[in-house]
Design an enzyme around this catalytic site. Structure first.
Site, short mmCIF file in Angstrom:
data_model
loop_
_atom_site.label_atom_id
_atom_site.label_comp_id
_atom_site.label_asym_id
_atom_site.label_seq_id
_atom_site.Cartn_x
_atom_site.Cartn_y
_atom_site.Cartn_z
N THR A 44 -24.80 3.70 -7.27
CA THR A 44 -25.91 2.92 -7.79
C THR A 44 -27.24 3.35 -7.14
OG1 THR A 44 -24.29 1.13 -7.81
CG2 THR A 44 -26.58 0.53 -8.30
N ALA A 45 -27.30 3.27 -5.82
CA ALA A 45 -28.55 3.57 -5.14
C ALA A 45 -28.77 5.08 -5.02
CB ALA A 45 -28.55 2.94 -3.75
N GLU A 65 -20.64 13.42 -4.08
CA GLU A 65 -19.93 12.23 -4.59
C GLU A 65 -18.43 12.49 -4.58
OE1 GLU A 65 -20.34 9.01 -5.49
OE2 GLU A 65 -18.23 9.04 -6.06
N ASN A 131 -18.60 -2.62 -12.27
CA ASN A 131 -18.90 -4.03 -12.00
C ASN A 131 -18.83 -4.88 -13.26
OD1 ASN A 131 -21.42 -3.98 -13.28
ND2 ASN A 131 -22.51 -3.49 -11.40
N HIS A 563 -19.64 -8.48 -3.65
CA HIS A 563 -21.04 -8.27 -3.32
C HIS A 563 -21.22 -8.08 -1.82
CE1 HIS A 563 -21.77 -11.00 -7.09
NE2 HIS A 563 -21.46 -9.76 -7.44
N ALA A 596 -26.58 -1.09 -0.63
CA ALA A 596 -26.48 -2.55 -0.46
C ALA A 596 -26.31 -2.96 1.00
CB ALA A 596 -25.32 -3.09 -1.29
C1 LIG Z 1 -15.56 -5.04 -9.29
C2 LIG Z 1 -17.02 -5.28 -9.01
C3 LIG Z 1 -17.73 -6.21 -9.78
C4 LIG Z 1 -19.08 -6.44 -9.53
N1 LIG Z 1 -19.78 -7.24 -10.38
C5 LIG Z 1 -21.13 -7.29 -10.28
C6 LIG Z 1 -21.92 -7.91 -11.28
O1 LIG Z 1 -21.41 -8.39 -12.29
N2 LIG Z 1 -23.25 -7.94 -11.11
C7 LIG Z 1 -23.87 -7.41 -10.02
O2 LIG Z 1 -25.08 -7.51 -9.91
N3 LIG Z 1 -23.15 -6.78 -9.07
C8 LIG Z 1 -21.82 -6.68 -9.19
N4 LIG Z 1 -21.09 -5.98 -8.27
C9 LIG Z 1 -21.80 -5.41 -7.10
C10 LIG Z 1 -22.61 -4.14 -7.38
O3 LIG Z 1 -22.03 -3.37 -8.39
C11 LIG Z 1 -22.74 -3.36 -6.07
O4 LIG Z 1 -23.28 -4.19 -5.08
C12 LIG Z 1 -23.62 -2.12 -6.17
O5 LIG Z 1 -23.26 -1.34 -7.27
C13 LIG Z 1 -23.51 -1.33 -4.88
O6 LIG Z 1 -24.33 -0.17 -4.95
P1 LIG Z 1 -24.35 0.86 -3.76
O7 LIG Z 1 -25.30 1.93 -4.13
O8 LIG Z 1 -24.58 0.14 -2.47
O9 LIG Z 1 -22.86 1.43 -3.65
P2 LIG Z 1 -21.98 2.14 -4.78
O10 LIG Z 1 -22.57 1.98 -6.12
O11 LIG Z 1 -20.59 1.68 -4.58
O12 LIG Z 1 -22.10 3.69 -4.42
C14 LIG Z 1 -21.46 4.31 -3.33
C15 LIG Z 1 -21.01 5.70 -3.80
O13 LIG Z 1 -20.73 6.50 -2.68
C16 LIG Z 1 -19.54 7.21 -2.92
N5 LIG Z 1 -19.00 7.52 -1.58
C17 LIG Z 1 -18.65 6.64 -0.63
N6 LIG Z 1 -18.28 7.30 0.49
C18 LIG Z 1 -18.43 8.61 0.23
C19 LIG Z 1 -18.21 9.78 1.02
N7 LIG Z 1 -17.81 9.73 2.29
N8 LIG Z 1 -18.43 10.97 0.43
C20 LIG Z 1 -18.85 11.05 -0.86
N9 LIG Z 1 -19.08 9.97 -1.64
C21 LIG Z 1 -18.87 8.76 -1.09
C22 LIG Z 1 -18.70 6.28 -3.74
O14 LIG Z 1 -17.70 6.97 -4.44
C23 LIG Z 1 -19.75 5.66 -4.65
O15 LIG Z 1 -19.95 6.41 -5.81
C24 LIG Z 1 -19.73 -5.75 -8.46
C25 LIG Z 1 -19.03 -4.82 -7.69
C26 LIG Z 1 -17.68 -4.57 -7.96
C27 LIG Z 1 -16.96 -3.54 -7.14
#
Ligand SMILES: Cc1cc2nc3c(=O)[nH]c(=O)nc-3n(C[C@H](O)[C@H](O)[C@H](O)COP(=O)(O)OP(=O)(O)OC[C@H]3O[C@@H](n4cnc5c(N)ncnc54)[C@H](O)[C@@H]3O)c2cc1C
Ligand SMILES: *[C@@H]1O[C@H](CO)[C@@H](O)[C@H](O)[C@H]1NC(C)=O
Ligand SMILES: *[C@@H]1O[C@H](CO)[C@@H](O)[C@H](O)[C@H]1NC(C)=O
Ligand SMILES: *[C@@H]1O[C@H](CO)[C@@H](O)[C@H](O)[C@H]1NC(C)=O
Ligand SMILES: *[C@@H]1O[C@H](CO)[C@@H](O)[C@H](O)[C@H]1NC(C)=O
Ligand SMILES: *[C@@H]1O[C@H](CO)[C@@H](O)[C@H](O)[C@H]1NC(C)=O
Ligand SMILES: *[C@@H]1O[C@H](CO)[C@@H](O)[C@H](O)[C@H]1NC(C)=O
Ligand SMILES: *[C@@H]1O[C@H](CO)[C@@H](O)[C@H](O)[C@H]1NC(C)=O
Length: 631
Positions: A44-45, A65, A131, A563, A596
């Site tokens: 996401t981020a 990724e 999500n 979350h 996050a």
């Molecule tokens: C099942 C579910 C339902 C949800 N429902 C909602 C909702 O309805 N509404 C809402 O607002 N939020 C919801 N959320 C929360 C929201 O989706 C997340 O908080 C948000 O997407 C997190 O973004 P991020 O960038 O922090 O992490 P992520 O989007 O998880 O990105 C992290 C990325 O890093 C990669 N990664 C991790 N470690 C490594 C590594 N060592 N090497 C290479 N790649 C790596 C992962 O594969 C992933 O692609 C939900 C989450 C889940 C899991």
């Protein structure tokens, strides 16, 4: 009970409809390239930041990724597969190794010793690909704490974030079939030039309109614009769905895919980052690159300007610790040489638990269960989806109401519960950060300017227990959004490919169970009201006669609504912070965390919109720091 999604029948008739452009590097080619920035995590981020930085063609960004790139995958894109009920054969997204890391919590004493699944997206787009597609933002009071109490300055106040909420959005106003009046000011809260398509569900079941009416009859306020700082009450609920194509809009198909052909943006998939490589000169510690593993071989890629860690709340601290950045006592247990003793890494884990209850409805009530047992309806809706991208397969939650505790139990009861809570906290061990957070939470609880619960529903059975054939259900989904318990995530092995140890410490504070009991009892009055006409299915009345039985029900029927935040907290170093207000890791010259994990304290709604806003703001902070052209 869990949010289990079934592969909707629609996924059987649609194939991967778009193909990956030739953008993906091979492992060795990626290592040989020159990048200004290396981003760990194409989620996401991470994708948001990478796409914004590469708007300047002179800036080269490499993204590492672990998951695969799946453009056009209907399991990701058909909205209904995210909200469909349990399938005994497993799930479509969460729980499926094609998309999910499949983490679980440690056994939780607060859950009578149970471990629970903690899904995380492992695919290009990260958790935005898996999500539940609910799109909401938090309360002004919550973000203003980030700027004042946690010392991050005006950029991180509600008004400082508002331009970035708008920047991420391509918003379409709700249509006339939404069972709610919207305020004319709603449009001013939203952007229309951004990447993520935001709309409102155009399909509702027969239970939503009565549920909205009954909620207002029971005293919840009606809120025609939840997006300018007060999200509480019954309000129009956004969703990240393209209203024309009828598909999920997420970081993979909305940030990355349209920009995949950029020569200066290179994505490496199927690669797991295992270490940030540092160079220490005097007191300066700077990152020079990132190690990653593909098919058992370790490679290193260089970053000339910065390394940006966007691996999410669980895996960013994991990678920092593997790289020698974290509590040196913990690192020593796994023989990892300390590069920088930073004990805040992996601490301050907060999550939103959810509990629920389900209700059955008289024969002939239209809910999503009809997709399960009425073949005529299912075929009709599949055809409608294929031909017009509309109907039940595009359903996303229509009710997800953030509420104050006062609005459920009244002021006197809230004050009585607060008295107990305060007495409990006075003997509960707490870090300097927790002390500040608890005061802020108690102030919000008393003032009623932030929600403590979210009262939602899904018009289907099967989440909490088996659903009978030919029966229509609706599940009440109750999220707890300002818990007081604090958990942690740390390495549990020196093997960089091993999963982190995730201990959320759910329900360590009895108030968290107490407010769930009140919320469940309120929900029973709501769903069984004359207006709504549901019959309690779970918990069976005979199982919850006493307070002790309610307590047991809550402890055995609570899961995560996924979350998790706070493990790379953007708070002062003296409070246990990990990043400063420019998202730079304290003590490192050129490493930022953008995901996050940086939330200093959780917010009272779902969190993805805030994650995009953090990433949009973070990209601007980096552009300013390096004089990169803004577009
Ligand atoms: C099942 C579910 C339902 C949800 N429902 C909602 C909702 O309805 N509404 C809402 O607002 N939020 C919801 N959320 C929360 C929201 O989706 C997340 O908080 C948000 O997407 C997190 O973004 P991020 O960038 O922090 O992490 P992520 O989007 O998880 O990105 C992290 C990325 O890093 C990669 N990664 C991790 N470690 C490594 C590594 N060592 N090497 C290479 N790649 C790596 C992962 O594969 C992933 O692609 C939900 C989450 C889940 C899991
Ligand atoms: C990466 O940096 C190392 C150490 O400075 C250097 O030996 C190597 O050649 C660099 N790789 C590339 C592709 O520039
Ligand atoms: C579950 O699996 C069984 C056996 O493979 C199969 O017959 C059934 O159709 C599956 N059900 C669903 C909903 O996929
Ligand atoms: C340390 O980093 C600072 C800021 O990046 C820089 O100004 C300084 O020259 C560096 N010192 C050494 C010894 O590298
Ligand atoms: C570091 O970890 C150890 C072992 O878990 C713990 O005892 C200690 O309190 C931690 N240090 C800080 C400053 O949090
Ligand atoms: C399902 O319920 C409907 C309406 O009550 C009834 O007409 C139908 O016969 C039922 N089908 C089965 C298979 O029981
Ligand atoms: C099944 O769906 C069809 C098509 O929507 C509808 O006409 C019919 O009434 C439904 N049957 C039952 C038993 O609900
Ligand atoms: C406060 O705590 C006591 C003791 O645990 C309990 O009996 C009482 O019901 C609680 N009151 C409220 C309002 O939660």
């Amino acid at each position: 009970m869990r949010f289990a999604a079934q592969v909707s029948a629609a996924t059987l008739v649609l194939g991967l409809s778009r193909t990956a452009a030739a953008v993906e590097a091979t492992a060795s080619d990626f290592a040989s390239q020159k990048f200004d920035f290396v981003v760990v995590g194409g989620g996401t981020a991470g994708l948001t930041v990478a796409v914004r930085l590469t708007e300047d063609p002179n800036i080269r960004v490499g993204v590492i990724e672990a998951g695969q790139y799946r453009p056009g995958d209907p399991v990701i894109e058909v909205p209904q597969s995210a909200v469909a009920p349990g399938n005994p054969n497993g799930t479509a997204l969460a729980g499926n190794p094609t998309y999910d890391w499949l983490f679980t919590s440690t056994p939780q004493p607060g859950f009578n010793g149970a471990s629970i699944p903690l899904p995380r997206g492992k695919v290009v787009g990260g958790s935005s690909a898996i999500n539940e597609i609910v799109w909401q933002r938090g309360a002004k009071a919550e973000y203003d704490l980030w700027s004042t109490t946690f010392g991050n300055g005006p950029r991180w106040s509600f008004s400082g974030l508002l331009p970035y909420f708008r920047k991420a959005e391509n918003w379409t106003p709700p249509g006339s079939n939404l069972p709610l009046q919207v305020s004319p000011s709603l449009a001013s809260a939203h952007g229309t030039q951004g990447q993520i398509s935001v709309s409102y569900t155009s399909f509702t079941s027969s239970v939503e309109k009565p549920l909205i009416q009954a909620a207002v009859q029971l005293g919840l306020k009606y809120n025609g614009n939840p997006d300018l700082g007060d999200p509480t009450g019954v309000a129009p609920i956004g969703r990240n769905v393209d209203p024309v194509k009828g598909i999920r809009s997420y970081a993979g198909n909305s940030y990355y895919e349209p920009n995949a052909a950029r020569k200066n943006l290179v994505l490496l998939t199927g690669a797991q980052a295992t270490k940030i490589v540092f160079k220490t000169t005097g007191k300066n510690i700077s990152a020079t690159g990132v190690q990653y593993v593909v098919g058992g071989t370790t490679y290193t890629v260089n970053a000339t300007k910065e390394v940006i860690v966007s691996a999410g709340t669980f895996q960013t601290p994991h990678l920092l610790e593997l790289s020698g950045v974290g509590n040196k006592t913990i690192l020593a247990q796994y023989n990892i040489p300390s590069v920088l003793d930073l004990p805040g890494v992996g601490q301050n884990l907060m999550d939103h638990p959810f509990t629920g209850s389900d209700f059955s409805f008289p024969p002939g009530t239209l809910t999503l269960d009809s997709l399960r047992f009425n073949a005529t309806f299912r075929t009709e809706q599949q055809n409608l989806y294929t031909s017009q991208h509309k109907g039940a397969l595009t359903y996303t939650p229509a009710i997800n109401s953030p509420v104050t505790l006062q609005s459920l139990v009244g002021t006197a009861e809230t004050n009585a519960m607060m008295k107990n809570l305060t007495a409990f906290l006075s003997t509960f061990p707490q870090t300097p950060l927790q002390k500040v957070q608890y005061q802020a939470q108690l102030d919000m609880l008393k003032a009623g300017d932030a929600p403590f619960l979210v009262m939602g529903e899904l018009p289907t059975g099967g989440f909490l227990g088996p659903a009978d054939f030919n029966t229509s259900y609706t599940t009440a989904v109750i999220m707890q959004v300002h818990p007081f318990s604090r958990g942690s995530v740390h390495i549990g092995s020196s093997d960089p490919l091993a999963a982190p140890i995730i201990n959320p410490h759910y329900f360590e504070v009895p108030f968290e169970v107490d407010i769930y009991v009140k919320a469940l009892q309120w929900t029973q009055r709501w769903f069984t009201s004359k207006t709504v006409g549901g019959a309690v299915h779970l918990p069976a009345a005979s199982d919850v006669k006493t307070d002790a039985q309610w307590d047991t029900y809550v402890r055995t029927h609570t899961q995560s609504v996924n979350h998790p935040i706070g493990t790379s907290a953007m708070v002062p170093l003296s409070m246990g912070g990990v990043v400063d207000s420019n998202l730079k890791v304290y003590g490192l010259q050129n490493v930022r965390v953008i995901d996050a994990g940086i939330f200093p304290l959780t917010i009272g709604t779902v969190i993805q919109q805030t994650v995009y806003a953090i990433a949009e703001q973070g990209a601007d902070i980096i552009k300013e720091a390096w004089n990169i052209k803004a577009y």
